[in-house]
Scaffold this motif. Structure first.
Motif, mmCIF file in Angstrom:
data_model
loop_
_atom_site.group_PDB
_atom_site.id
_atom_site.type_symbol
_atom_site.label_atom_id
_atom_site.label_comp_id
_atom_site.label_asym_id
_atom_site.label_seq_id
_atom_site.Cartn_x
_atom_site.Cartn_y
_atom_site.Cartn_z
ATOM 1 N N ALA A 11 63.099 43.923 77.833
ATOM 2 C CA ALA A 11 64.257 43.196 77.444
ATOM 3 C C ALA A 11 63.882 41.804 77.309
ATOM 4 N N GLY A 12 64.647 41.033 76.258
ATOM 5 C CA GLY A 12 64.180 39.634 76.036
ATOM 6 C C GLY A 12 63.099 39.567 74.967
ATOM 7 N N LYS A 13 62.388 40.579 74.792
ATOM 8 C CA LYS A 13 61.139 40.417 73.837
ATOM 9 C C LYS A 13 61.721 40.632 72.415
ATOM 10 N N THR A 14 60.851 40.045 71.356
ATOM 11 C CA THR A 14 61.258 40.537 70.077
ATOM 12 C C THR A 14 59.866 41.366 69.537
ATOM 13 N N ALA A 15 60.034 42.321 68.744
ATOM 14 C CA ALA A 15 59.027 42.999 67.928
ATOM 15 C C ALA A 15 59.230 43.266 66.449
ATOM 16 N N ILE A 16 58.159 43.187 65.838
ATOM 17 C CA ILE A 16 58.307 43.599 64.375
ATOM 18 C C ILE A 16 57.205 44.682 64.205
ATOM 19 N N VAL A 17 57.803 45.626 63.593
ATOM 20 C CA VAL A 17 57.156 47.044 63.339
ATOM 21 C C VAL A 17 57.135 47.198 61.921
ATOM 22 N N THR A 18 55.830 47.575 61.182
ATOM 23 C CA THR A 18 55.845 48.191 59.898
ATOM 24 C C THR A 18 55.669 49.583 59.879
ATOM 25 N N VAL A 55 63.977 44.619 67.983
ATOM 26 C CA VAL A 55 63.082 45.254 66.992
ATOM 27 C C VAL A 55 63.552 45.127 65.661
ATOM 28 N N THR A 56 62.607 44.562 64.640
ATOM 29 C CA THR A 56 62.820 44.529 63.524
ATOM 30 C C THR A 56 61.857 45.456 62.772
ATOM 31 N N LEU A 57 62.454 46.435 61.866
ATOM 32 C CA LEU A 57 61.315 47.503 61.407
ATOM 33 C C LEU A 57 61.362 47.255 60.021
ATOM 34 N N VAL A 58 60.166 46.968 59.295
ATOM 35 C CA VAL A 58 60.021 46.793 57.998
ATOM 36 C C VAL A 58 59.275 47.934 57.333
ATOM 37 N N SER A 59 60.262 48.681 56.720
ATOM 38 C CA SER A 59 59.995 49.992 56.356
ATOM 39 C C SER A 59 59.604 49.976 54.618
ATOM 40 N N GLY A 60 58.387 50.747 54.342
ATOM 41 C CA GLY A 60 58.474 50.830 52.940
ATOM 42 C C GLY A 60 59.304 52.227 52.726
ATOM 43 N N VAL A 70 67.659 49.693 66.041
ATOM 44 C CA VAL A 70 66.635 48.713 65.424
ATOM 45 C C VAL A 70 67.247 47.976 64.036
ATOM 46 N N THR A 71 66.867 46.766 63.922
ATOM 47 C CA THR A 71 67.225 46.219 62.481
ATOM 48 C C THR A 71 66.126 46.722 61.537
ATOM 49 N N THR A 72 66.581 47.618 60.359
ATOM 50 C CA THR A 72 65.565 48.164 59.404
ATOM 51 C C THR A 72 65.864 47.086 58.139
ATOM 52 N N LEU A 73 64.491 46.896 57.798
ATOM 53 C CA LEU A 73 64.535 46.203 56.503
ATOM 54 C C LEU A 73 63.816 46.919 55.489
ATOM 55 N N HIS A 74 64.349 47.328 54.258
ATOM 56 C CA HIS A 74 63.534 48.011 53.465
ATOM 57 C C HIS A 74 62.813 47.195 52.135
ATOM 58 N N VAL A 75 61.692 47.482 52.011
ATOM 59 C CA VAL A 75 60.876 46.994 51.027
ATOM 60 C C VAL A 75 60.009 48.045 50.351
ATOM 61 N N GLU A 76 59.477 47.495 49.176
ATOM 62 C CA GLU A 76 58.732 48.482 48.234
ATOM 63 C C GLU A 76 57.230 48.263 48.416
ATOM 64 N N THR A 77 57.086 46.943 47.953
ATOM 65 C CA THR A 77 55.531 46.763 47.816
ATOM 66 C C THR A 77 54.999 46.234 48.946
ATOM 67 N N ALA A 78 53.652 46.052 49.031
ATOM 68 C CA ALA A 78 52.949 45.333 50.044
ATOM 69 C C ALA A 78 53.350 43.785 50.058
ATOM 70 N N ALA A 79 53.426 43.274 48.761
ATOM 71 C CA ALA A 79 53.657 41.843 48.832
ATOM 72 C C ALA A 79 55.316 41.494 49.401
ATOM 73 N N GLU A 80 56.115 42.491 49.146
ATOM 74 C CA GLU A 80 57.411 42.237 49.910
ATOM 75 C C GLU A 80 57.307 42.519 51.423
ATOM 76 N N MET A 81 56.534 43.514 51.794
ATOM 77 C CA MET A 81 56.374 43.819 53.275
ATOM 78 C C MET A 81 55.745 42.418 53.900
ATOM 79 N N LEU A 82 54.792 42.030 53.288
ATOM 80 C CA LEU A 82 53.999 40.584 53.872
ATOM 81 C C LEU A 82 55.118 39.636 54.171
#
Ligand code: CTP
Ligand code: CA
Length: 223
Positions: A11-18, A55-60, A70-82
């Motif tokens: 609780a209170g911690k933020t996380a980024i997951v790819t 949690v923010t999930l950055v998903s290909g 979870v908050t999910t962001l959708h990307v396609e390429t490595a450049a967009e994921m970065l």
């Protein structure tokens, strides 16, 4: 979730997951990709959220649904994921699970590439993609805990150790992705947790169970 009274050590911690593969365009209709399903990364995002992390999930591109909570962001390429990952720093935790394409086409075509009857196809010129884990591991806003994966088909421990060092990670989750293991695209995973001081071999588990154990380990390391 309404009546979820389970312990929330994150609780209170933020996380980024790819999670998932990336797709690197060749032309408007074709791309380079790999067999990642996103199951392990999505399960880790869900497990961290279950322990109370924001949690923010950055998903290909994947076919599985966005995890709950979870908050999910959708990307396609490595450049967009970065870009998506670095724009969400600072964070307390980064877990880079995506099977990022190591190469992209140096200059992808604006129009569909046509075959020329009787002519040999033009070779594809590739260029290396940015390393997202390595960027995060050496970032001025580096998360307190940086976790990477190592997808190997041989010398799992040795290669995992060298990735730990090279990428500036605190933990590497190393797995054997040889076709006969069924890990890539499958439901189960057998991993080794590599840190600076130890290697811990976990039994063959469902990807959800690997995720829950890893989230608990992360919570313990941050406590
Ligand atoms: N990774 C990344 N960005 C890349 C390549 C890899 O963030 N461009 C991350 C993966 O998400 C994983 C870790 O780095 O957490 C290791 O990925 P892996 O493919 O096993 O290692 P590589 O460094 O790409 O080396 P190789 O594929 O040659 O084994
Ligand atoms: Ca790679």
């Amino acid at each position: 979730a309404l009546l979820d009274a389970s312990p929330k050590p994150l609780a209170g911690k933020t996380a980024i997951v790819t999670s998932g593969p990336t797709h690197e365009p060749i032309d408007p209709v074709r791309y380079i990709a790999n067999r990642s399903s996103g199951r392990q990364g999505h399960a880790i995002a869900a497990a961290l959220a279950k322990l109370g992390a924001d949690v923010t999930l950055v998903s290909g591109p994947v076919t599985i649904p966005d995890p709950d909570g979870v908050t999910t962001l959708h990307v396609e390429t490595a450049a967009e994921m970065l870009e998506a990952v670095t724009s969400h720093l600072p964070a307390d935790i980064a877990v880079m699970v995506a099977a990022v394409a190591d190469w992209r086409v140096a200059s992808s075509a604006d129009q569909k590439i046509k075959k020329m009857p009787g002519e040999a196809p033009a070779p594809l010129m590739l260029t290396e993609n940015p390393d997202i884990l390595k960027t995060v591991g050496h970032h001025e806003k580096r998360p307190r805990l940086v976790v990477g994966f190592a997808a190997e088909t041989q010398n799992v421990e040795e290669n995992g150790r060298s990735k730990l060092q090279r990428k500036g990670a605190d933990l590497i989750v190393a797995n054997d992705v040889s076709p006969q293991t069924g890990v890539m695209g499958g439901m189960r995973n057998q991993v080794k947790i590599i840190s600076e001081t130890a290697i811990d071999a976990w039994p063959d588990l469902g990807k959800d169970e690997v995720a829950m154990r890893l989230a608990e380990l992360i919570a313990a390391r941050l406590a």
